[in-house]
Design a protein around this motif. Structure first.
Motif, PDB file in Angstrom:
ATOM      1  N   ASP A 106       0.829  -1.206   0.000  1.00  0.00           N
ATOM      2  CA  ASP A 106       0.000   0.000   0.000  1.00  0.00           C
ATOM      3  C   ASP A 106       0.863   1.256   0.000  1.00  0.00           C
ATOM      4  OD1 ASP A 106      -2.220  -1.627   0.001  1.00  0.00           O
ATOM      5  OD2 ASP A 106      -2.682  -1.316   2.132  1.00  0.00           O
ATOM      6  N   CYS A 107       1.967   1.206   0.719  1.00  0.00           N
ATOM      7  CA  CYS A 107       2.904   2.331   0.746  1.00  0.00           C
ATOM      8  C   CYS A 107       3.516   2.527  -0.648  1.00  0.00           C
ATOM      9  CB  CYS A 107       3.983   2.066   1.786  1.00  0.00           C
ATOM     10  SG  CYS A 107       5.084   3.447   2.105  1.00  0.00           S
ATOM     11  N   ALA A 108       3.911   1.428  -1.271  1.00  0.00           N
ATOM     12  CA  ALA A 108       4.497   1.498  -2.619  1.00  0.00           C
ATOM     13  C   ALA A 108       3.484   2.055  -3.620  1.00  0.00           C
ATOM     14  CB  ALA A 108       4.974   0.112  -3.049  1.00  0.00           C
ATOM     15  N   LEU A 109       2.210   1.667  -3.484  1.00  0.00           N
ATOM     16  CA  LEU A 109       1.151   2.171  -4.361  1.00  0.00           C
ATOM     17  C   LEU A 109       1.041   3.692  -4.263  1.00  0.00           C
ATOM     18  CD1 LEU A 109      -1.439   1.621  -6.155  1.00  0.00           C
ATOM     19  CD2 LEU A 109      -2.685   1.563  -3.977  1.00  0.00           C
ATOM     20  N   ILE A 110       1.029   4.207  -3.045  1.00  0.00           N
ATOM     21  CA  ILE A 110       0.900   5.650  -2.845  1.00  0.00           C
ATOM     22  C   ILE A 110       2.130   6.372  -3.387  1.00  0.00           C
ATOM     23  CG2 ILE A 110       0.652   7.476  -1.129  1.00  0.00           C
ATOM     24  CD1 ILE A 110      -1.846   5.513  -1.668  1.00  0.00           C
ATOM     25  N   ARG A 111       3.305   5.823  -3.168  1.00  0.00           N
ATOM     26  CA  ARG A 111       4.524   6.445  -3.714  1.00  0.00           C
ATOM     27  C   ARG A 111       4.498   6.477  -5.243  1.00  0.00           C
ATOM     28  NH1 ARG A 111       8.076   7.622   0.172  1.00  0.00           N
ATOM     29  NH2 ARG A 111       7.936   6.470   2.116  1.00  0.00           N
ATOM     30  N   ARG A 112       4.013   5.396  -5.863  1.00  0.00           N
ATOM     31  CA  ARG A 112       3.881   5.382  -7.332  1.00  0.00           C
ATOM     32  C   ARG A 112       2.914   6.462  -7.783  1.00  0.00           C
ATOM     33  NH1 ARG A 112       3.536  -0.125  -6.706  1.00  0.00           N
ATOM     34  NH2 ARG A 112       1.362  -0.191  -7.362  1.00  0.00           N
ATOM     35  N   GLY A 113       1.835   6.646  -7.029  1.00  0.00           N
ATOM     36  CA  GLY A 113       0.867   7.686  -7.368  1.00  0.00           C
ATOM     37  C   GLY A 113       1.469   9.078  -7.292  1.00  0.00           C
ATOM     38  N   TYR A 114       2.205   9.351  -6.251  1.00  0.00           N
ATOM     39  CA  TYR A 114       2.854  10.656  -6.121  1.00  0.00           C
ATOM     40  C   TYR A 114       3.878  10.868  -7.235  1.00  0.00           C
ATOM     41  CZ  TYR A 114       0.991  12.502  -1.749  1.00  0.00           C
ATOM     42  OH  TYR A 114       0.173  13.064  -0.799  1.00  0.00           O
ATOM     43  N   GLU A 115       4.613   9.825  -7.575  1.00  0.00           N
ATOM     44  CA  GLU A 115       5.593   9.937  -8.658  1.00  0.00           C
ATOM     45  C   GLU A 115       4.908  10.252  -9.985  1.00  0.00           C
ATOM     46  OE1 GLU A 115       8.768   7.106 -11.012  1.00  0.00           O
ATOM     47  OE2 GLU A 115       8.381   6.673  -8.896  1.00  0.00           O
ATOM     48  N   ALA A 116       3.816   9.548 -10.271  1.00  0.00           N
ATOM     49  CA  ALA A 116       3.074   9.793 -11.516  1.00  0.00           C
ATOM     50  C   ALA A 116       2.492  11.205 -11.518  1.00  0.00           C
ATOM     51  CB  ALA A 116       1.962   8.754 -11.681  1.00  0.00           C
ATOM     52  N   PHE A 117       1.923  11.641 -10.395  1.00  0.00           N
ATOM     53  CA  PHE A 117       1.368  12.992 -10.298  1.00  0.00           C
ATOM     54  C   PHE A 117       2.459  14.021 -10.575  1.00  0.00           C
ATOM     55  CE2 PHE A 117       0.332  16.895  -8.081  1.00  0.00           C
ATOM     56  CZ  PHE A 117      -0.985  17.115  -8.422  1.00  0.00           C
ATOM     57  N   GLY A 118       3.631  13.827  -9.994  1.00  0.00           N
ATOM     58  CA  GLY A 118       4.743  14.762 -10.176  1.00  0.00           C
ATOM     59  C   GLY A 118       5.202  14.871 -11.617  1.00  0.00           C
ATOM     60  N   LYS A 119       5.050  13.798 -12.364  1.00  0.00           N
ATOM     61  CA  LYS A 119       5.444  13.787 -13.777  1.00  0.00           C
ATOM     62  C   LYS A 119       4.298  14.209 -14.694  1.00  0.00           C
ATOM     63  CE  LYS A 119       8.773  10.028 -13.311  1.00  0.00           C
ATOM     64  NZ  LYS A 119       9.041   8.612 -13.662  1.00  0.00           N
ATOM     65  N   GLY A 120       3.112  14.411 -14.111  1.00  0.00           N
ATOM     66  CA  GLY A 120       1.949  14.722 -14.938  1.00  0.00           C
ATOM     67  C   GLY A 120       1.468  13.519 -15.728  1.00  0.00           C
ATOM     68  N   ASP A 121       1.799  12.311 -15.263  1.00  0.00           N
ATOM     69  CA  ASP A 121       1.464  11.066 -15.954  1.00  0.00           C
ATOM     70  C   ASP A 121       0.082  10.578 -15.504  1.00  0.00           C
ATOM     71  OD1 ASP A 121       1.304   8.563 -17.076  1.00  0.00           O
ATOM     72  OD2 ASP A 121       3.234   7.853 -16.291  1.00  0.00           O
ATOM     73  N   MET A 122      -0.950  11.150 -16.083  1.00  0.00           N
ATOM     74  CA  MET A 122      -2.314  10.817 -15.692  1.00  0.00           C
ATOM     75  C   MET A 122      -2.706   9.400 -16.110  1.00  0.00           C
ATOM     76  SD  MET A 122      -3.325  13.349 -13.965  1.00  0.00           S
ATOM     77  CE  MET A 122      -2.098  14.564 -13.560  1.00  0.00           C
ATOM     78  N   ASP A 123      -2.087   8.879 -17.167  1.00  0.00           N
ATOM     79  CA  ASP A 123      -2.389   7.503 -17.579  1.00  0.00           C
ATOM     80  C   ASP A 123      -1.990   6.521 -16.478  1.00  0.00           C
ATOM     81  OD1 ASP A 123      -3.429   8.286 -20.039  1.00  0.00           O
ATOM     82  OD2 ASP A 123      -1.504   8.073 -21.059  1.00  0.00           O
ATOM     83  N   THR A 124      -0.759   6.645 -15.987  1.00  0.00           N
ATOM     84  CA  THR A 124      -0.299   5.769 -14.910  1.00  0.00           C
ATOM     85  C   THR A 124      -1.113   6.002 -13.651  1.00  0.00           C
ATOM     86  OG1 THR A 124       1.951   5.606 -15.781  1.00  0.00           O
ATOM     87  CG2 THR A 124       1.665   5.181 -13.425  1.00  0.00           C
TER      88      THR A 124
END
Length: 131
Positions: free
Chosen positions: A6-24
């Motif tokens: 669950d922690c890894a999921l949230i970190r992936r979400g923040y990383e995608a948000f930071g890159k503007g990667d809405m698909d991911t």
């Protein structure tokens, strides 16, 4: 010690948000996800459904001419499908800037985000910035 999924999921979400990667970012959420944004600004309210949530995130960027950023500080999980993330949000909108601590409380089911409750350090400041 390995990181909780669950922690890894949230970190992936923040990383995608930071890159503007809405698909991911969209792949990390259920189709019926809800993001609850506090306050009384035009962005506040219950954003229901993956596309509505992604539209909210796109709008954060649009309203700030791409200056909106979040710096993840900490993620906590309970091992029962809940995670709390704390970050510093920064951005400029017109002649106004903001730098404010915020938190997101996530509900996770089947490895996907189903619900996001947002809290902010100063709701009046946040409302003033987004209004």
């Amino acid at each position: 010690m390995s990181e909780h999924p669950d922690c890894a999921l949230i970190r992936r979400g923040y990383e995608a948000f930071g890159k503007g990667d809405m698909d991911t970012l969209g792949t990390l959420m259920t189709a019926d996800v809800i993001h609850h944004m506090p306050g009384s600004s035009p962005l506040a309210g219950h954003h229901k459904g993956r596309e509505a949530v992604l539209d909210l995130y796109r709008r954060l960027g649009e309203e700030t001419n791409g200056t909106f950023r979040v710096r993840l500080e900490r993620v906590l999980v309970d091992g029962r499908g809940h995670a709390m993330a704390f970050h510093m949000a920064q951005g400029d909108r017109g002649d106004r800037g903001i730098e404010i601590h915020e938190g997101l409380f996530f509900t996770i089911v089947g490895g996907k985000i189903t619900d996001i409750d947002q809290c902010t350090q100063d709701i009046d400041e946040s409302d003033a910035f987004w209004s």
